[in-house]
Structures are given as structure tokens and as C-alpha cells.
Design a protein around this motif. Structure first.
Motif, mmCIF file in Angstrom:
data_model
loop_
_atom_site.group_PDB
_atom_site.id
_atom_site.type_symbol
_atom_site.label_atom_id
_atom_site.label_comp_id
_atom_site.label_asym_id
_atom_site.label_seq_id
_atom_site.Cartn_x
_atom_site.Cartn_y
_atom_site.Cartn_z
ATOM 1 N N TYR A 1 0.737 -1.199 -0.132
ATOM 2 C CA TYR A 1 -0.119 0.086 -0.077
ATOM 3 C C TYR A 1 0.719 1.367 0.074
ATOM 4 N N VAL A 2 1.949 1.162 0.891
ATOM 5 C CA VAL A 2 2.681 2.419 1.010
ATOM 6 C C VAL A 2 3.697 2.590 -0.252
ATOM 7 N N VAL A 3 4.170 1.421 -0.744
ATOM 8 C CA VAL A 3 4.937 1.562 -2.138
ATOM 9 C C VAL A 3 4.065 2.014 -3.265
ATOM 10 N N LEU A 4 2.959 1.493 -3.334
ATOM 11 C CA LEU A 4 2.149 1.787 -4.649
ATOM 12 C C LEU A 4 1.727 3.701 -4.374
ATOM 13 N N SER A 5 1.460 3.892 -2.904
ATOM 14 C CA SER A 5 0.877 5.278 -2.850
ATOM 15 C C SER A 5 1.946 6.195 -3.078
ATOM 16 N N LEU A 6 3.517 5.936 -2.810
ATOM 17 C CA LEU A 6 4.519 6.802 -2.882
ATOM 18 C C LEU A 6 5.080 6.644 -4.387
ATOM 19 N N LEU A 7 5.047 5.363 -4.947
ATOM 20 C CA LEU A 7 6.005 5.547 -6.253
ATOM 21 C C LEU A 7 4.758 5.715 -7.414
ATOM 22 N N LEU A 8 3.395 5.817 -7.319
ATOM 23 C CA LEU A 8 2.699 5.805 -8.297
ATOM 24 C C LEU A 8 1.897 6.910 -7.930
ATOM 25 N N GLY A 9 1.599 7.601 -6.777
ATOM 26 C CA GLY A 9 0.935 8.978 -6.452
ATOM 27 C C GLY A 9 -0.607 8.250 -6.318
ATOM 28 N N ALA A 10 -0.944 7.147 -5.991
ATOM 29 C CA ALA A 10 -2.340 6.468 -6.015
ATOM 30 C C ALA A 10 -2.693 7.222 -4.843
ATOM 31 N N ARG A 11 -4.004 7.679 -4.831
ATOM 32 C CA ARG A 11 -4.551 8.141 -3.396
ATOM 33 C C ARG A 11 -5.233 7.042 -2.668
ATOM 34 N N THR A 12 -5.222 7.229 -1.315
ATOM 35 C CA THR A 12 -5.647 6.162 -0.385
ATOM 36 C C THR A 12 -7.161 5.744 -0.890
ATOM 37 N N GLU A 13 -8.131 6.490 -1.131
ATOM 38 C CA GLU A 13 -9.420 6.284 -1.469
ATOM 39 C C GLU A 13 -9.298 5.452 -2.810
ATOM 40 N N GLU A 14 -8.419 5.531 -3.633
ATOM 41 C CA GLU A 14 -8.334 4.669 -4.807
ATOM 42 C C GLU A 14 -7.482 3.431 -4.487
ATOM 43 N N LEU A 15 -6.716 3.377 -3.784
ATOM 44 C CA LEU A 15 -6.144 2.174 -3.436
ATOM 45 C C LEU A 15 -6.953 1.152 -2.598
ATOM 46 N N ARG A 16 -7.739 1.643 -1.880
ATOM 47 C CA ARG A 16 -8.626 0.988 -0.873
ATOM 48 C C ARG A 16 -9.840 0.292 -1.866
ATOM 49 N N ALA A 17 -9.979 0.875 -2.810
ATOM 50 C CA ALA A 17 -11.005 0.340 -3.914
ATOM 51 C C ALA A 17 -10.441 -0.483 -5.248
ATOM 52 N N LEU A 18 -9.110 -0.687 -5.045
ATOM 53 C CA LEU A 18 -8.294 -1.555 -5.943
ATOM 54 C C LEU A 18 -8.665 -2.993 -5.853
ATOM 55 N N THR A 19 -9.123 -3.811 -6.899
ATOM 56 C CA THR A 19 -9.410 -5.065 -6.812
ATOM 57 C C THR A 19 -8.248 -5.863 -7.797
ATOM 58 N N TRP A 20 -7.976 -6.981 -7.737
ATOM 59 C CA TRP A 20 -6.831 -7.788 -8.542
ATOM 60 C C TRP A 20 -7.315 -7.658 -9.879
#
Length: 159
Positions: free
Chosen positions: A50-69
Motif C-alpha cells: 500500500y505504501v509502495v504504490l502510494s509513494l511511487l505511483l501517487g495513487a490516493r488512499t481512496e483509490e487504493l482501498r477500492a483497487l481489485t486484483w
């Protein structure tokens, strides 16, 4: 092209006043050293990917929490995630224009593959309690990770 001295007198720029602007809220962005420290501190935790994707991609927390495989393509060229949904108290805030697909660097791909393996172990351990919602980032029972849980876990990494 050389402009004559009279050009400046005809320019509308000289008829406008420059806005003064307002002070905004102080930046909460991380320095490079701080970002590296957060990445290191998150290693081995459930929040690492979660932290890696947030920092390296700039994805927001509300976007990552909704992310599906389904939205994660680690084997495509280039590897990517489809950020097409967002979860907030009011529901999905994404519009057709705000949907985006983000290419991922190798570090994100590697961490997601490891995260998927760890999630499979957690799913097996949870047994019948697991709710398969296909979420990349979920609670211990496979249910949606809410904003409070994400912040609490992130604060623990920061400590």
C-alpha cells in the motif's frame, strides 16, 4: 522576430494587475529521505505494498482501498493498475475523465506479487470468515479496508 518598442504599449498584459495570491496550507509532502524512511519502515508489514504504490505511483488512499486484483496487470507490458474506482463516505467519486491507468515500475510489480502471496496465506488462515471481494488491500477477513484502518496502520508505520 524583433518586436518594436511600441509593441509593449499595445499589450494587454500591461493593462492587467498581477494578483497577490493567498497563503495556502503548509505542504505535507515528504522529502526524499523521509519517503525512503517510510518505505523502509513499512517493509514486512501488511501495509508495505500500500505504501509502495502510494509513494511511487501517487495513487490516493481512496483509490487504493477500492483497487481489485482485476485492476492489476503485473504481467502486461508495461505492467499497470487501472485506477477507475474510488471509495469515500459518499460513494465512488470517479468520473469517466478522472479514471486513469498507471504504468508500474518493477518495484511495484514485485511488491504486489509478494502481497498477493501473503494475501493467499491470510485467506487460507481466515477460512470461512474470508469474504472474497477481490480487493488488493483488505482487512484480515477480506472485507473492505476503511479509511480509519488505513490511517491507523500508516501511523503505526510512521512510529
Amino acid at each position: 522576430m524583433i518586436l518594436g518598442a511600441s509593441w509593449g504599449l499595445r499589450s494587454v498584459v500591461f493593462l492587467c494587475e498581477i494578483p497577490k495570491g493567498k497563503g495556502g496550507r503548509p505542504s505535507k509532502s515528504l522529502t526524499l529521505d523521509q519517503a525512503e524512511a517510510v518505505l523502509k519502515a513499512s517493509e514486512g508489514t501488511a501495509l508495505h505494498a500500500y505504501v509502495v504504490l502510494s509513494l511511487l505511483l501517487g495513487a490516493r488512499t481512496e483509490e487504493l482501498r477500492a483497487l481489485t486484483w482485476f485492476d492489476v496487470n503485473v504481467d502486461s507490458a508495461p505492467p499497470s493498475i487501472m485506477v477507475w474506482r474510488s471509495v469515500r463516505e459518499g460513494g465512488d467519486t470517479k468520473t469517466k475523465k478522472s479514471r486513469r491507468t498507471l504504468a508500474m515500475p518493477k518495484r511495484c510489480v514485485d511488491v504486489l506479487k509478494l502481497h498477493r502471496e501473503r494475501q493467499a496465506i491470510a485467506k487460507k488462515a481466515a477460512g470461512d470468515r474470508w469474504r472474497d471481494n477481490d480487493l488488493v488491500f483488505a482487512c484480515k477477513a477480506g472485507t473492505e479496508l476503511d479509511s480509519h484502518n488505513a490511517r491507523r496502520s500508516f501511523r503505526a508505520v510512521l512510529k
